[in-house]
Enzyme design. Sequence first.
Site, short mmCIF file in Angstrom:
data_model
loop_
_atom_site.label_atom_id
_atom_site.label_comp_id
_atom_site.label_asym_id
_atom_site.label_seq_id
_atom_site.Cartn_x
_atom_site.Cartn_y
_atom_site.Cartn_z
N PRO A 173 41.91 46.12 41.36
CA PRO A 173 40.94 46.00 40.27
C PRO A 173 41.64 45.87 38.93
O PRO A 173 42.73 46.42 38.73
CB PRO A 173 40.15 47.32 40.36
CG PRO A 173 40.37 47.81 41.75
CD PRO A 173 41.75 47.36 42.13
N MET A 174 41.03 45.14 38.00
CA MET A 174 41.64 44.92 36.69
C MET A 174 41.88 46.21 35.93
O MET A 174 42.87 46.35 35.22
CB MET A 174 40.77 43.97 35.87
CG MET A 174 40.90 42.51 36.27
SD MET A 174 42.59 41.85 36.02
CE MET A 174 43.27 41.97 37.68
N CYS A 175 40.97 47.19 36.07
CA CYS A 175 41.16 48.44 35.34
C CYS A 175 42.41 49.17 35.85
O CYS A 175 43.12 49.83 35.08
CB CYS A 175 39.93 49.34 35.45
SG CYS A 175 39.57 49.94 37.12
N THR A 176 42.70 49.03 37.14
CA THR A 176 43.90 49.64 37.70
C THR A 176 45.14 48.94 37.17
O THR A 176 46.10 49.58 36.73
CB THR A 176 43.88 49.56 39.24
OG1 THR A 176 42.76 50.28 39.74
CG2 THR A 176 45.15 50.14 39.84
N SER A 230 45.34 49.59 33.12
CA SER A 230 45.38 50.94 32.56
C SER A 230 45.90 52.02 33.50
O SER A 230 46.41 53.03 33.03
CB SER A 230 43.97 51.35 32.09
OG SER A 230 43.49 50.46 31.10
#
Length: 250
Positions: free
Chosen positions: A22-25, A28
Amino acid sequence: MVIPYLTENYGASRDPPEKQAPMCTVHSFPHNIDHCLTWARSEFEGLLEKTPAEVNACLSNPVEYATSMRNAADAQAKDNLERILKCLDRGKCETFQDCVTWARLRFEDYFVNRIKQLKFTFPEDAATSTGAPFWSAPKRFPHPLQFSAVDPSHLQFIMAASILRAATFDIPVPDLVKNPKMLAEAVEKVIVPDFQPKEDVKIATDEKATRSAGSVDNVAVINQLLLKLELCRNNLSSEFRMKPIQFEKG
């Protein structure tokens, strides 16, 4: 065992697609080297290939480009325009020292400011809505770096980033990049602003979150960005174009 006319050949089936983080992983909360490599590749393509290409598309046909951005009126259009403005306004490079400055500020943004903001938004003792520790495995609590011109890895980042930035603006690369001492002296000239974490910053944590659709706010912001972009464009020569760089593994 292979049975003639019955056993499936190797080309008859395909491997399942690799699962993407996932992009958030990736952006960030990376917790393995693959996440870091994915992030680095994404930044390379965004800064050195996609954004210069967007700049050229905008400059080649400004009316058509502005219309397409207004029609889209989404987060991606807003992001594209903001990136173009950074290239043509505050981040426009005219000398190699400008490229060194850009690279040094990139370092500060990536490895210091973003980490400080992340720690401010999610302190080490932060908890989830269920009361569980936010920074539980596989998340890793981050620590900001302190830039040092005597650290080879820090200086190598500056060298590579400044050379690549120079290439996108067609700026000659001087011999100083081959001399760590001279490059360090160029870096020391850069004024790095102090960073203060902000209260209202939202950092995505939902692995299923996607970009927001168009909204009234986006439309207003996009119109403002297009006005600023027109002013920037008026200060450029008609021949000005950037040079996108494609990532090569070799």
